[in-house]
Enzyme design. Structure first.
Site, short mmCIF file in Angstrom:
data_model
loop_
_atom_site.label_atom_id
_atom_site.label_comp_id
_atom_site.label_asym_id
_atom_site.label_seq_id
_atom_site.Cartn_x
_atom_site.Cartn_y
_atom_site.Cartn_z
N CYS A 48 0.86 -1.42 0.04
CA CYS A 48 0.04 0.11 0.15
C CYS A 48 0.74 1.27 -0.13
O CYS A 48 1.47 1.75 -1.05
CB CYS A 48 -0.92 -0.07 1.23
N HIS A 99 -3.31 -4.92 1.74
CA HIS A 99 -2.57 -5.19 3.01
C HIS A 99 -2.68 -6.72 3.50
O HIS A 99 -3.51 -7.06 4.37
CB HIS A 99 -3.23 -4.46 4.24
N GLU A 158 -0.87 -7.94 5.69
CA GLU A 158 -0.48 -8.06 7.06
C GLU A 158 -1.96 -7.98 7.98
O GLU A 158 -1.89 -8.14 9.15
CB GLU A 158 0.67 -7.08 7.20
N1 GLN Z 1 -3.04 6.63 0.92
C1 GLN Z 1 -1.98 6.28 1.59
C2 GLN Z 1 -0.51 7.01 0.82
O1 GLN Z 1 -0.74 7.75 0.28
C3 GLN Z 1 -1.86 4.71 1.60
C4 GLN Z 1 -2.66 4.15 2.49
C5 GLN Z 1 -2.35 2.77 3.03
O2 GLN Z 1 -1.20 2.47 3.12
N2 GLN Z 1 -3.34 1.98 3.53
O3 GLN Z 1 0.41 6.68 1.48
#
Ligand code: GLN
Length: 239
Positions: free
Chosen positions: A91, A216, A218
């Site tokens: 992410c 994610h 995890e």
């Molecule tokens: N939108 C977040 C970012 O720009 C990422 C979101 C997340 O890791 N769940 O870093």
């Protein structure tokens, strides 16, 4: 990796622990089965990073992680690390690993690079547009059992940039056909989203020793993506 670690068959997998879901990755790594013993290490300083054979960059907030990495003197060591050791970005970590990012905050955003991918930050919209999707992933153990992808303000992959100068890009997982979330920022309600080649359906990619997942793993109890990273990216590049 030190000579004694190789002899004992241990691998040290660091987890960048500046902000975000690093503790969950640590727990996941402690549980996986692997042909070599995996020792998770929380990374907060360049000295910590120097002890690692591989690194996970967790989800969280990519701009905050980049800022804290700069303050900790980790930004350049991390960029060097991408050149020689395996990294998995989840992410926010996936954003940091990308070569280009769209929809940044004002003033742009610092990246580590390492993967030939363009992503759009917050591509599915805000926190309330978080969603889960069942993913069928060939490379995982027990691949007939779907992996639950948890998407929280996730980035969207806008384009892959294959080039003869870099390792090939391998698509590991896509959203099921017709499951692109309809949101103003990424898929308008009347758009046809059934093209299976649409890059926006790609949610996990591997390129050589690096991997990114826009979701994610995890945050589930399913350790198969952690096992995949260790087996396919870490052990294959170290031994
Ligand atoms: N939108 C977040 C970012 O720009 C990422 C979101 C997340 O890791 N769940 O870093």
């Amino acid at each position: 990796m030190t000579v004694s670690q190789v002899q004992q068959g241990k691998v040290v997998v660091g987890i960048l622990a500046l902000q975000g879901a690093f503790a969950e990755h640590q727990v996941a790594l402690q549980k996986i089965s692997s042909p070599r013993k995996v020792c998770p290490l929380l990374v907060r300083t360049p000295d910590d990073l120097a002890k690692c054979d591989a690194l996970i960059i967790p989800g969280g907030e990519s701009t905050t992680i980049a800022l804290l990495a700069r303050l900790a003197g980790l930004l350049e060591p991390l960029r060097q690390f991408t050149k020689t050791k395996p990294i998995w970005g989840t992410c926010a970590g996936a954003i940091l690993l990308a070569q280009a990012v769209e929809n940044t905050k004002k003033g742009g955003q610092e990246l580590l690079g390492g993967m030939s991918v363009t992503v759009a930050r917050n591509g599915w919209g805000s926190q309330v547009e978080s969603f889960e999707a069942p993913l069928l992933v060939d490379g995982l153990q027990d691949s007939q059992t779907p992996f639950t992808g948890v998407f929280i303000r996730a980035p969207v992959i806008q384009a892959l940039h294959p080039s003869p100068d870099h390792p090939p890009l391998e698509i590991i997982a896509r959203l099921p056909v017709g499951k692109l979330p309809k949101s103003q920022s990424i898929v308008s309600p009347d758009e046809d989203d059934t093209d299976p080649r649409d890059p926006r359906t790609i949610v996990a990619v591997r390129q050589g020793r690096h991997m990114l997942t826009t979701f994610h793993p995890e945050l589930t109890k399913d350790g198969r993506f952690h096992e995949y990273f260790v087996r396919a990216c870490v052990l294959s590049s170290l031994f």
